[in-house]
Design an enzyme around this catalytic site. Structure first.
Site, mmCIF file in Angstrom:
data_model
loop_
_atom_site.group_PDB
_atom_site.id
_atom_site.type_symbol
_atom_site.label_atom_id
_atom_site.label_comp_id
_atom_site.label_asym_id
_atom_site.label_seq_id
_atom_site.Cartn_x
_atom_site.Cartn_y
_atom_site.Cartn_z
ATOM 1 N N ASN A 63 0.860 -1.184 0.000
ATOM 2 C CA ASN A 63 0.000 0.000 0.000
ATOM 3 C C ASN A 63 0.898 1.237 0.000
ATOM 4 O OD1 ASN A 63 -1.834 2.015 0.499
ATOM 5 N ND2 ASN A 63 -2.457 1.279 2.533
ATOM 6 N N LYS A 65 0.131 4.244 -0.332
ATOM 7 C CA LYS A 65 -0.532 5.412 0.266
ATOM 8 C C LYS A 65 -0.307 6.658 -0.598
ATOM 9 C CE LYS A 65 -0.214 3.156 4.705
ATOM 10 N NZ LYS A 65 -0.178 3.247 6.143
ATOM 11 N N HIS A 147 -9.554 0.973 5.060
ATOM 12 C CA HIS A 147 -8.262 1.240 5.701
ATOM 13 C C HIS A 147 -8.459 2.210 6.856
ATOM 14 C CE1 HIS A 147 -4.181 2.555 6.407
ATOM 15 N NE2 HIS A 147 -3.799 1.441 5.819
ATOM 16 N N GLU A 149 -6.817 4.647 7.882
ATOM 17 C CA GLU A 149 -6.620 6.078 7.592
ATOM 18 C C GLU A 149 -7.881 6.676 6.978
ATOM 19 O OE1 GLU A 149 -2.967 5.406 5.508
ATOM 20 O OE2 GLU A 149 -2.016 4.970 7.435
ATOM 21 N N GLU A 217 -5.357 -4.989 10.583
ATOM 22 C CA GLU A 217 -4.335 -3.965 10.784
ATOM 23 C C GLU A 217 -4.632 -3.186 12.057
ATOM 24 O OE1 GLU A 217 -2.394 -2.807 6.823
ATOM 25 O OE2 GLU A 217 -4.243 -1.678 6.943
ATOM 26 N N GLY A 223 2.290 2.368 10.661
ATOM 27 C CA GLY A 223 3.200 3.501 10.471
ATOM 28 C C GLY A 223 3.908 3.938 11.752
ATOM 29 N N SER A 263 3.381 -1.988 10.319
ATOM 30 C CA SER A 263 4.826 -1.990 10.544
ATOM 31 C C SER A 263 5.518 -3.310 10.172
ATOM 32 C CB SER A 263 5.150 -1.596 11.988
ATOM 33 O OG SER A 263 4.732 -0.267 12.226
HETATM 34 P P1 PGA Z 1 2.779 0.361 7.568
HETATM 35 O O1 PGA Z 1 1.309 0.513 6.927
HETATM 36 O O2 PGA Z 1 3.348 -0.914 7.037
HETATM 37 O O3 PGA Z 1 3.540 1.562 7.112
HETATM 38 O O4 PGA Z 1 2.588 0.318 9.051
HETATM 39 C C1 PGA Z 1 0.482 -0.596 6.744
HETATM 40 C C2 PGA Z 1 -0.829 -0.177 6.141
HETATM 41 O O5 PGA Z 1 -1.338 0.894 6.511
HETATM 42 O O6 PGA Z 1 -1.398 -0.886 5.284
#
Ligand code: PGA
Length: 307
Positions: A63, A65, A147, A149, A217, A223, A263
């Site tokens: 992803n 983003k 997601h 976010e 997640e 992140g 992460s």
């Molecule tokens: P990250 O994001 O690996 O940077 O923690 C994962 C995601 O949001 O799909």
């Protein structure tokens, strides 16, 4: 997890019933493994540790983003094109909308392309939105929905996300359906409640499960560099599979991929991949580096470790 004698045939997953093995059961277990892996007797046998409760193929999504620009994306695509990727993995990347076409046109067919969002219905007067039909038009096969976010920064709720998922699936797009709890929800013991509520919102409206991958997640791990421990992730993945078994069907519980995100990187992916209910990963930050993403894809080999 079980120690069995088998050969090195490409691996596509095993059912939970295989997992708790003692010597008395080893004969039937080996037969079951052999039949599921469709072994050919001409191959050289080797010992393997197999850790996969579901029957679906390992799945790794990147992803990207809201990251990248023409130049860095060209470099990332070129790194991915030259990466050596294990065969038994579905690999998908989700670039930002404006680069989707560029990526689709320049990326190897070995890797499929996903959008990071889609509209709830047909296109039209919806400023700033992208329709499923447009995504299909440029060769996109997947979309990431739910997601955290989008849930927590943009404010999308379960019902809105459900509508998007139902529409995308009805139109033939695969859905990477994200669920996961906030830190305060985990700390107040609500992890399962939150995940099950989010799952139910998908289950209530989707036309079927063939094209859905569930991404667990935990929001506190996204992140932040604070990855869930393999045990923490496994615990929720088992619960998700159990929920599917009770609320959808045993077949769907077995074949639906439940992948972990938050992460994940080149150093922690192997230990996570060894968990039998972790069927792959959704990777953010580490998917922006081609070689590291390839390492994560190739962690599938820790599902079947030569002893
Ligand atoms: P990250 O994001 O690996 O940077 O923690 C994962 C995601 O949001 O799909």
């Amino acid at each position: 997890m079980a120690l069995v004698s088998t050969n090195c045939t490409p691996f596509s997953g095993l059912r939970r019933s295989c997992s708790k093995l003692d010597k008395t059961h080893s004969q039937s277990f080996v037969q079951q493994v052999n039949s599921q892996l469709r072994l050919s007797s001409s191959r050289k046998p080797c010992r393997a540790v197999i850790a996969m409760a579901g029957s679906g193929k390992f799945f790794v999504g990147g992803n990207w983003k809201c990251n990248g620009a023409k130049e860095s994306i060209t470099k990332l695509v070129s790194d991915l094109n030259s990466a050596k990727l294990e065969k038994d993995v579905d690999v998908v990347v989700a670039p930002p909308f404006v680069y989707l076409d560029q990526v689709k046109a320049s990326l190897t067919d070995r890797i499929e392309v996903s959008a990071q969002n889609s509209w709830i219905g047909k296109g039209g007067a919806f400023t700033g939105e992208i329709s499923v039909e447009q995504l299909k038009d440029i060769g996109c096969k997947w979309v990431v929905l739910g997601h955290s976010e989008r849930r927590h920064i943009i404010g999308e709720d379960d019902q809105f996300i459900g509508k998007k998922a139902a529409y995308a699936l009805n139109e033939g797009l695969g859905v990477i359906a994200c669920i996961g709890e906030l830190l305060e929800e985990r700390e107040s013991g609500k992890t399962f409640d939150v995940c099950f509520r989010q799952l139910k919102a998908f289950a209530d409206v989707v036309p079927g499960w063939d094209n859905i991958v569930i991404a667990y997640e935990p929001v506190w791990a996204i992140g932040t560099g604070k990855v869930a421990t393999p045990q923490q992730a496994q615990e929720v993945h088992v619960a998700v599979r159990d929920w599917l078994k009770k609320n959808v069907s045993e077949e769907v519980a077995s074949k639906t991929r439940v992948i972990y995100g938050g992460s994940v990187n080149g150093s922690n992916c192997v230990e996570l991949a060894k968990q039998e209910d972790i069927d792959g990963f959704l990777v953010g930050g580490a998917s922006l580096k081609g070689p590291e993403f390839a390492t994560i894809v190739n962690s599938v080999t820790s599902k079947k470790v030569a002893a």
